[in-house]
Design an enzyme around this catalytic site. Structure first.
Site, PDB file in Angstrom:
ATOM      1  CB  SER A 151      -0.890   0.027   1.246  1.00  0.00           C
ATOM      2  OG  SER A 151      -1.620  -1.167   1.328  1.00  0.00           O
ATOM      3  CD  GLU A 234      -0.275  -4.433   9.428  1.00  0.00           C
ATOM      4  OE1 GLU A 234       0.624  -5.270   9.656  1.00  0.00           O
ATOM      5  OE2 GLU A 234      -0.640  -4.127   8.282  1.00  0.00           O
TER       6      GLU A 234
HETATM    7  C1  LIG Z   1      -5.769  -4.019   0.658  1.00  0.00           C
HETATM    8  C2  LIG Z   1      -4.508  -4.701   1.038  1.00  0.00           C
HETATM    9  C3  LIG Z   1      -3.414  -3.959   1.403  1.00  0.00           C
HETATM   10  C4  LIG Z   1      -2.224  -4.585   1.748  1.00  0.00           C
HETATM   11  N1  LIG Z   1      -1.163  -3.809   2.083  1.00  0.00           N
HETATM   12  C5  LIG Z   1       0.029  -4.409   2.359  1.00  0.00           C
HETATM   13  C6  LIG Z   1       1.182  -3.624   2.625  1.00  0.00           C
HETATM   14  O1  LIG Z   1       1.125  -2.400   2.625  1.00  0.00           O
HETATM   15  N2  LIG Z   1       2.339  -4.239   2.859  1.00  0.00           N
HETATM   16  C7  LIG Z   1       2.444  -5.591   2.893  1.00  0.00           C
HETATM   17  O2  LIG Z   1       3.514  -6.087   3.141  1.00  0.00           O
HETATM   18  N3  LIG Z   1       1.364  -6.387   2.624  1.00  0.00           N
HETATM   19  C8  LIG Z   1       0.158  -5.810   2.368  1.00  0.00           C
HETATM   20  N4  LIG Z   1      -0.927  -6.599   2.083  1.00  0.00           N
HETATM   21  C9  LIG Z   1      -0.760  -8.047   2.020  1.00  0.00           C
HETATM   22  C10 LIG Z   1      -1.404  -8.841   3.136  1.00  0.00           C
HETATM   23  O3  LIG Z   1      -0.684  -8.694   4.316  1.00  0.00           O
HETATM   24  C11 LIG Z   1      -1.499 -10.303   2.698  1.00  0.00           C
HETATM   25  O4  LIG Z   1      -2.349 -10.344   1.586  1.00  0.00           O
HETATM   26  C12 LIG Z   1      -2.023 -11.203   3.778  1.00  0.00           C
HETATM   27  O5  LIG Z   1      -1.090 -11.344   4.826  1.00  0.00           O
HETATM   28  C13 LIG Z   1      -2.434 -12.593   3.272  1.00  0.00           C
HETATM   29  O6  LIG Z   1      -1.437 -13.205   2.541  1.00  0.00           O
HETATM   30  P1  LIG Z   1      -1.751 -13.825   1.089  1.00  0.00           P
HETATM   31  O7  LIG Z   1      -2.439 -12.764   0.327  1.00  0.00           O
HETATM   32  O8  LIG Z   1      -0.491 -14.383   0.586  1.00  0.00           O
HETATM   33  O9  LIG Z   1      -2.785 -14.990   1.359  1.00  0.00           O
HETATM   34  P2  LIG Z   1      -2.425 -16.544   1.719  1.00  0.00           P
HETATM   35  O10 LIG Z   1      -1.484 -16.556   2.865  1.00  0.00           O
HETATM   36  O11 LIG Z   1      -2.013 -17.237   0.484  1.00  0.00           O
HETATM   37  O12 LIG Z   1      -3.834 -17.018   2.192  1.00  0.00           O
HETATM   38  C14 LIG Z   1      -4.866 -17.528   1.338  1.00  0.00           C
HETATM   39  C15 LIG Z   1      -6.046 -17.963   2.224  1.00  0.00           C
HETATM   40  O13 LIG Z   1      -5.605 -19.025   3.076  1.00  0.00           O
HETATM   41  C16 LIG Z   1      -5.832 -18.709   4.425  1.00  0.00           C
HETATM   42  N5  LIG Z   1      -4.740 -19.242   5.225  1.00  0.00           N
HETATM   43  C17 LIG Z   1      -3.406 -19.099   5.038  1.00  0.00           C
HETATM   44  N6  LIG Z   1      -2.720 -19.695   6.020  1.00  0.00           N
HETATM   45  C18 LIG Z   1      -3.626 -20.237   6.850  1.00  0.00           C
HETATM   46  C19 LIG Z   1      -3.545 -20.978   8.069  1.00  0.00           C
HETATM   47  N7  LIG Z   1      -2.388 -21.282   8.638  1.00  0.00           N
HETATM   48  N8  LIG Z   1      -4.703 -21.349   8.640  1.00  0.00           N
HETATM   49  C20 LIG Z   1      -5.901 -21.046   8.095  1.00  0.00           C
HETATM   50  N9  LIG Z   1      -6.040 -20.354   6.966  1.00  0.00           N
HETATM   51  C21 LIG Z   1      -4.911 -19.948   6.347  1.00  0.00           C
HETATM   52  C22 LIG Z   1      -5.852 -17.186   4.461  1.00  0.00           C
HETATM   53  O14 LIG Z   1      -6.562 -16.719   5.587  1.00  0.00           O
HETATM   54  C23 LIG Z   1      -6.522 -16.846   3.155  1.00  0.00           C
HETATM   55  O15 LIG Z   1      -7.900 -16.923   3.322  1.00  0.00           O
HETATM   56  C24 LIG Z   1      -2.136  -5.989   1.737  1.00  0.00           C
HETATM   57  C25 LIG Z   1      -3.248  -6.752   1.381  1.00  0.00           C
HETATM   58  C26 LIG Z   1      -4.433  -6.120   1.027  1.00  0.00           C
HETATM   59  C27 LIG Z   1      -5.614  -6.963   0.656  1.00  0.00           C
END
Ligand SMILES: Cc1cc2nc3c(=O)[nH]c(=O)nc-3n(C[C@H](O)[C@H](O)[C@H](O)COP(=O)(O)OP(=O)(O)OC[C@H]3O[C@@H](n4cnc5c(N)ncnc54)[C@H](O)[C@@H]3O)c2cc1C
Lengths: 397, 373
Positions: A151, A234
């Site tokens: 972001s 955060e």
């Molecule tokens: C609007 C927005 C702004 C963001 N801004 C930033 C930013 O500024 N900086 C930054 O670094 N990141 C940012 N992010 C990233 C965000 O932190 C990640 O998207 C988030 O941590 C999830 O990781 P992923 O997208 O890889 O999903 P994944 O980890 O691949 O997850 C996919 C699905 O599996 C589930 N899941 C994963 N592991 C488990 C588990 N152990 N048990 C149960 N369920 C699980 C998740 O809950 C999700 O539903 C942003 C995301 C969004 C949507």
């Protein structure tokens, strides 16, 4: 006088002194904010010399009230949420004196915007899996890798960055935490358009970006510990903010119900008031949590606030669109833009509905937050780990 | 709205909680409470005497100069949390909170003092489901002041020495005090036997008028305080359910691992924790605003009744479900809490009724029936 009264009287005096030398009506906003910082009235719970007075956090509310009453500018926390909510407390806890003096003031005044280079295509929920490499070269680190969903990267002057410095140890042990200069020629920011049509977040490519070792936060190999402090902050920052009744998503819905009688339907009333109660209870819980944390640091309880916030914003905005009926079928504008601020509440109801979907993903998904509460608050057994005690480089991926 | 309100527990409140909890741990085990459902009502008068006299809870809310302990709704709320945590079968809510509040308002100091001292127990004679804004007295006084009528499902009437009866009069509602012996009080089989209900029949029963017209204000205020504070009892119920379920599932093994380690279970418990902590904020706010007579106390009471009612029922239902077969047994105390939670949800105005009234207070009115968008 009780100590409480003495503190308040002292704060009042300090605010008055600031207002005398810097009349808000005639002083440039930035000049005023710098003076406020120097007077220790930026965040009173920070140490003296770093924008604070070493007082309990709760006193800031009083200072803000006095300043707002005098028409003083505020530092628009929405514009610099990552800086204020995450970078600042982390720098305060783990930074060297030099880092604190260099970064905190322009961060607080909003002169320098921050972003968070944590997530990667292969490391989201499993943040400790980050693969962006930082390799030491004398007094600097050479960084290569790709970050995603960052972001405000297009606005940011600085970033907090988590990178792998030792691939030969298990994943949690081999990371370090850096402050990355976003103007470095090795940093490339590309917009990443999202569900709302705009590009609030970005992809960030790091190609031989150079970071001086003086910009490392915390010890080498202790990046996970530092990152955890950021994450706790955060979650409180995202979850626990609504200051006044109806200053949140529910305000839009309540306002629509009040001002547009034609939208009112008897069968929607119980859901409306249920959501109103939940929003208000969530606000009170946030307040209670802040009262509890007034002295200490955010703990895992903050995750509960964020969980509630995400669920509620989604339920309320979904309800709002339904309430609006025909109007809910329309959307203001799909034009791709790169907004200046991350604004959860802005624009129209359709935007709010779509943007709220991110609330249960950003800053830790709701699933991950439930794991944290279950394990750290309720002390239930941890999830089985397939990658335990394996060097990061040997983890199958 | 008071934005400075302290939602935490003060040291005084914590000390009070500990003394109540110690006494209940020693005297109010789940087995003893379950025995009440089996008809063994022996524990009740003794337990109430200890709480009322030894700990001085009977007159907790009554000012010192009027014979009580001079504490506030905040302390009463903490007592109710503990009584909820133990599903304690005592008339604190009905006598020391609701009836005392009615008497305080009525200004009957003589009667109030006997109730405050724990010498006598009182109950307001309305169906326990009555919402504060929905008081509809069915009892009438004849020319001589004798009372006639029937009031069903009254909480606290069985234990009461004095019945406080709202009476429909020409120019409003009066409040009369009737000696329990002068009425016919018939126990009914109740969903929540830890707070057993009774039907009260008055057949030319002699009463003394404690408030003339305007008694509805006294009774409504008392019921509203009851609704504000039952939220803390509901919080106590939810807390017990959460704690008990978490510790059971940490121990319970199936499929070669602790059931509490399965993520589907962990997530439900995490949500229950969040709900319970939210209920705590709602209950504390209701208690604090009632204590300060803050202008927001009406909103706070309705909010707490709505939120905490649902929270306690959910916690108790999860507790039964997540204990598996054991949760369905009579021996396991889970059912005590489910019954208390469900009865408390209906008591003093159900959540939907609370929300309807809340809508009026916060300018989110219910549209007239039949209106369409
Ligand atoms: C609007 C927005 C702004 C963001 N801004 C930033 C930013 O500024 N900086 C930054 O670094 N990141 C940012 N992010 C990233 C965000 O932190 C990640 O998207 C988030 O941590 C999830 O990781 P992923 O997208 O890889 O999903 P994944 O980890 O691949 O997850 C996919 C699905 O599996 C589930 N899941 C994963 N592991 C488990 C588990 N152990 N048990 C149960 N369920 C699980 C998740 O809950 C999700 O539903 C942003 C995301 C969004 C949507």
């Amino acid at each position: 006088m009780t100590t409480e009264e003495t503190v308040r009287a002292d704060l009042k005096e300090r605010v008055d002194a600031l207002l005398t030398t810097h009349d808000p009506a005639t002083t440039d906003q930035l000049v005023f904010l710098r003076a406020q910082f120097d007077a220790g009235l930026a965040w009173v719970h920070f140490p003296e010399g770093l924008g604070g007075l070493g007082l309990p956090r709760a006193h800031q509310t009083y200072v803000n009230e006095l300043l707002a009453a005098a028409g003083a500018p505020d530092n628009d926390p929405r514009r610099i949420g990552i800086g204020l909510g995450m970078a600042a407390p982390t720098i305060l806890a783990f930074g060297t004196d030099e880092q604190k003096r260099r970064f905190l003031r322009p961060l607080w005044t909003g002169e320098e915007v921050w972003c968070q280079l944590f997530s990667e295509p292969g490391a989201g929920s499993d943040l400790a899996a980050v693969g962006t490499r930082a390799v030491r070269d004398g007094d600097t680190w050479v960084v290569n890798g790709q970050k995603v969903w960052t972001s405000s990267a297009h606005k940011a002057r600085w970033a907090i960055l988590l990178a792998r410095t030792d691939p030969d140890v298990p994943k949690h042990a081999g990371m370090s935490y850096f402050i990355c200069d976003m103007t470095d020629p090795g940093v490339e920011v590309r917009p990443l358009r999202q569900i709302t049509g705009e590009a609030e977040f970005n992809e960030v490519f790091l190609s031989d970006a150079r970071i001086p070792d003086a910009h490392r936060l915390g010890e080498e190999g202790e990046g996970w510990k530092v990152a955890n402090a950021t994450l706790m902050n955060e979650r409180v920052a995202i979850g626990g903010n609504a200051a006044q009744r109806e200053v949140s998503m529910i305000g839009f819905v309540a306002n629509a119900w009040r001002t547009r009688p034609e939208l009112r339907r008897p069968e929607a009333h119980d859901q409306l008031t249920s959501l109103w109660v939940e929003a208000e209870v969530a606000r009170l819980s946030g307040k209670r949590l802040r009262q509890k944390l007034a002295a200490g640091e955010p703990g895992p309880e903050g995750s509960g606030m964020k969980l509630t916030f995400a669920r509620l914003t989604q339920q309320i905005t979904g309800f709002e669109l339904q309430l609006l009926g025909e109007e809910g079928l329309r959307y203001a504008d799909w034009t791709m833009t790169r907004p200046d601020i991350v604004d959860f509440t802005g624009r129209d109801a359709g935007y709010r509905y779509l943007r709220a979907k991110g609330n249960s993903i950003e800053g830790g998904t709701s699933e991950i937050l439930r794991n944290i509460i279950a394990e750290r608050v309720l002390k239930l057994p941890a999830e089985p780990r397939a990658d335990k005690d394996i060097a990061w480089k040997d983890i199958p991926r | 709205m008071n934005d400075d309100v302290n939602l935490l527990y003060t040291d005084v409140e914590t000390a009070l909680r500990e003394s109540v909890s110690d006494l209940l741990t020693a005297r109010c085990s789940p087995e003893k409470v379950i025995a009440v459902f089996d008809g063994d009502r022996e524990i009740q008068p003794k337990l109430w005497r200890s709480l009322a006299l030894d700990l001085g809870l009977a007159g907790l809310l009554v000012p010192e100069e009027r014979g009580g302990a001079g504490a506030s709704a905040r302390e009463a709320a903490v007592v109710l949390e503990e009584l909820g945590r133990f599903a304690a079968p005592v008339p604190f809510l009905t006598s020391s909170v609701i009836a005392s509040a009615a008497l305080l308002h009525a200004g009957d100091d003589r009667l109030l003092a006997t109730v405050a001292s724990g010498e006598r127990t009182a109950a307001v004679v309305v169906p326990f489901s009555t919402a504060p804004n929905d008081l509809r007295p069915t009892v009438r006084a004849d020319g001589q002041g004798a009372l006639n009528g029937r009031v069903t499902s009254v909480a606290g009437a069985l234990e009461a020495d004095v019945l406080l009866v709202p009476v429909a009069a020409q120019d409003g509602v009066e409040l009369h005090a009737v000696e329990a012996g002068a009425a016919s009080v018939t126990p009914v089989v109740s969903m929540d036997m830890t707070r057993q209900l009774a039907d009260v029949d008055l057949d030319a029963a002699p009463g003394t008028r404690v408030v003339e017209a305007g008694g509805d204000t006294a009774v409504r205020g008392a019921l509203e305080l009851g609704a504000a504070l039952i939220a803390s009892e509901q919080l106590g119920v939810a807390q017990w359910c959460l704690d008990t379920t978490v510790s059971y599932l940490r121990e319970r093994t199936q499929f070669g691992r602790s059931v509490g380690g399965f993520q589907a279970i962990k997530h439900r418990l995490a949500d229950l924790y969040v709900t319970t902590e939210s209920a705590r904020a709602a209950a504390r706010y209701a208690a604090a605003t009632a204590a300060d007579e803050d202008s927001d106390r009406h909103v706070a009471a309705l909010m707490a009744k709505s939120y905490c009612s649902e929270a306690a029922v959910r916690a108790a239902e999860e507790c039964v479900q997540l204990h598996g077969g054991i949760g369905m047994t009579w021996e396991h105390p889970a059912h005590l809490y489910l019954k208390r939670a469900k009865a408390d949800q209906i008591a003093l105005g159900n959540p939907q009724a609370a929300r309807r009234q809340l809508g009026e207070l916060v300018d989110l009115p219910m549209p007239p029936a039949g209106s369409t968008a």
